[in-house]
Design an enzyme around this catalytic site. Sequence first.
Site, mmCIF file in Angstrom:
data_model
loop_
_atom_site.group_PDB
_atom_site.id
_atom_site.type_symbol
_atom_site.label_atom_id
_atom_site.label_comp_id
_atom_site.label_asym_id
_atom_site.label_seq_id
_atom_site.Cartn_x
_atom_site.Cartn_y
_atom_site.Cartn_z
ATOM 1 N N CYS A 220 -0.265 -12.530 -9.739
ATOM 2 C CA CYS A 220 -0.994 -12.784 -10.985
ATOM 3 C C CYS A 220 -0.030 -12.959 -12.146
ATOM 4 O O CYS A 220 0.986 -12.265 -12.242
ATOM 5 C CB CYS A 220 -1.923 -11.617 -11.321
ATOM 6 N N CYS A 221 -0.353 -13.875 -13.033
ATOM 7 C CA CYS A 221 0.244 -13.929 -14.357
ATOM 8 C C CYS A 221 -0.892 -14.229 -15.331
ATOM 9 O O CYS A 221 -2.063 -14.010 -14.997
ATOM 10 C CB CYS A 221 1.371 -14.946 -14.440
ATOM 11 N N LYS A 222 -0.588 -14.722 -16.501
ATOM 12 C CA LYS A 222 -1.642 -14.905 -17.493
ATOM 13 C C LYS A 222 -2.727 -15.853 -17.004
ATOM 14 O O LYS A 222 -3.921 -15.583 -17.130
ATOM 15 C CB LYS A 222 -1.047 -15.419 -18.808
#
Length: 753
Positions: free
Chosen positions: A656-658
């Site tokens: 996950c990232c933004k």
Amino acid sequence: MGEIEDGEADHITTDVQGQKCALVCECTAPESVSGKDNLPFLNAVLKNPVCKLYRFPTSDNKWMRIREQMSESILSFHIPKELISLHIKEDLCRNQELKELGELSPHWDNLRKNVLTHCDQMVNMYQGILKELSKETGSSFKSSSSKGERTLEFVPVNLHLQRMHVHSPHLKDALYDVITVGAPAAHFQGFKNGGLRKLLHRFEMERRNTEYQFIYYSPENTAKAKEVLSNINQLQPLIATYADLLLNSASQHSPDSLKNSLKMLSEKTELFVHAFKDQLVRSALLALYTARPGGILKKPPSPKNSTEESSPQDPPPPMKRQDSIPHHSDYDEEEWDRVWANVGKSLNCIIAMVDKLIERDGGSGGSSSSKNEEKDPSLVDSIITHPREDWYEQLYPLILTLKDCMGEVVNRAKQSLTFVLLQELAYSLPQCLMLTLRRDIVFSQALAGLVCGFIIKLHTSLHDPGFLQQLHTVGLVVQYEGLLSTYSDEIGMLEDMAVGISDLKKVTFKITEAKSNDVLPVITGRREHYVVEVKLPARMFESLPLQIKEGQLLHVYPVLFNVGINEQQTLAERFGDVSLQESINQENFELLKEYYTIFMEKMPPDYISHFQEQNDLKGLLENLHQNIQAKKRKNVEIMWLAATICRKLNGIRFTCCKSAKDRTSMSVTLEQCSILRDEHQLHKDFFIRALDCMRSRQTQGALNESDDPETGCLTDNKPTSRHFYPVALLLVSSHLLVVWLILSLALLLAKYQ
């Protein structure tokens, strides 16, 4: 370079020592490559697959074939709609219970009216969001450009399956799955005041230190009240049903059927009685009594020395404001004990009667009531006066008494525990409901990804006996790799994400046989405990172990490790604070270590001995702990070790990232090439070439102009201009300006060398 399948294909080649590594073909029909994916079960969850085929040389100059597939999931919208429907049902039920709380003093009655007004508004909001989500018929995932839309805030961002299927010349074929999704966060709500981790802590501290207008109950007590209420709502109709079955068996004069019905009735009634053993119910009854018109306690209850003591502080300070209310009678502390004990006594009478009836009929009495008869030998004699009466006629009065006693217990307990929930809502009402909304949003996004990952993992490992045994014996570890920085808004996102992933501990899974073509998962439960029912086709369901087929609940153990890797993290590490990331990593390491301990204790010895020969998990855990303690800047070794441990423990992997775009794609491709090198003997001279090949825009596809690519990645593939910080911001501080000049010069030199 390889066989070309029907359809268009893109070819990308790079020469190294006279050899080539190539993208063989691009297609949108992965079924022809792997027959497994052609199952309706998986196709009901995944949608719009895009497949690319590669082949790379191995260390012995042979070729390995790689199929890379990315798929959307319709669960992106299905799970949020299921969850919102549950929230609406739960909130409507709570509102009705508040209305049925009975007569209260003016102070509490005004608070109740205020709470109901705001709760009705919240229900209307949820209903509106559900209506809008039901209209969504286009894409099966939410793009990053829509993450700030209010009607889509329950939907995860860019939820996809990233699958790599490796066919090696010497090794067994292998599948590697990673679920990619934007960090679960309430983007529409914003991060001006931080995320859930900070907001919940602040809210709880304010409640703890305030004695005005309400009685303080800890979050654990509030959760316990919700649990007991849920158990009441589930057990009461079940007990009534089994009681009717017992009467039906009695009317048929069937001893075996009577025994079975009695066994089910006894089990559920014992659970019902056990639910009220907690001291919280007693203290809640006392608090509710003082809130009635004219009700006040003259003699405070004697303190209880019990580990289950879960009442407010003795005596609760907020009760002082009730002293001015005139009292008409003293509160009888022992009355609840008598009412509660009557349920157990009624059950004992029924058991004794059934045993006597079966014994007279010539059957062997031997039910679990023999102990009860030994304790009270006059019990049966007092209730049996007409030996030749019909079984139904002799059991009916006892069943009626049980239902009456149970009804009185339920009425008192429901009202008292609902009063506990009123306290949670009475303090800072709008803020409390907004926190509930934010937590629901974040949890919905996290749960959609978890259900998708669980179903895919189950499908992939369905024929692995070791995995299935681990599934029902221990449960599955779910590892989230976070790439958020601890800078600006991403701090709030990380705080949201940490709470959302931690809340997944409330989720259990149950596998059932699908009775129709509809195999979409169904969610039941409440905010403190959810059960996700996963439906399998009959052929797949029959291959499961007996424990799973009988409906055993399957647990998950979510862990989150975060390492910021973009230029904003550079600023945070030099001039900001990374304590949030450090504390999250340390806390989740302890959870992972706890899972490993349970795994080693519960799995069979023969499995453990073989497992230890294949894996050095203890060494990997020690290495991970050392890296977390080292507090090294941008220590991506943490991510690699956590991912390796997860794969070796048959876990579910998330990245996950933004927005699950730039940083996520760079991390996933790096992980895939590292697996090819370490597990499948990818030629060492081709590692970078393979990485570039997977990351090439010709293979990944051009980005839409409407998308806003995130800053930062694991390599320097992005335009140099993205590494230049806004001069207007840097001029605020001379120190930042110097750092900017040094970094910019270094990047320019690197570019032109």
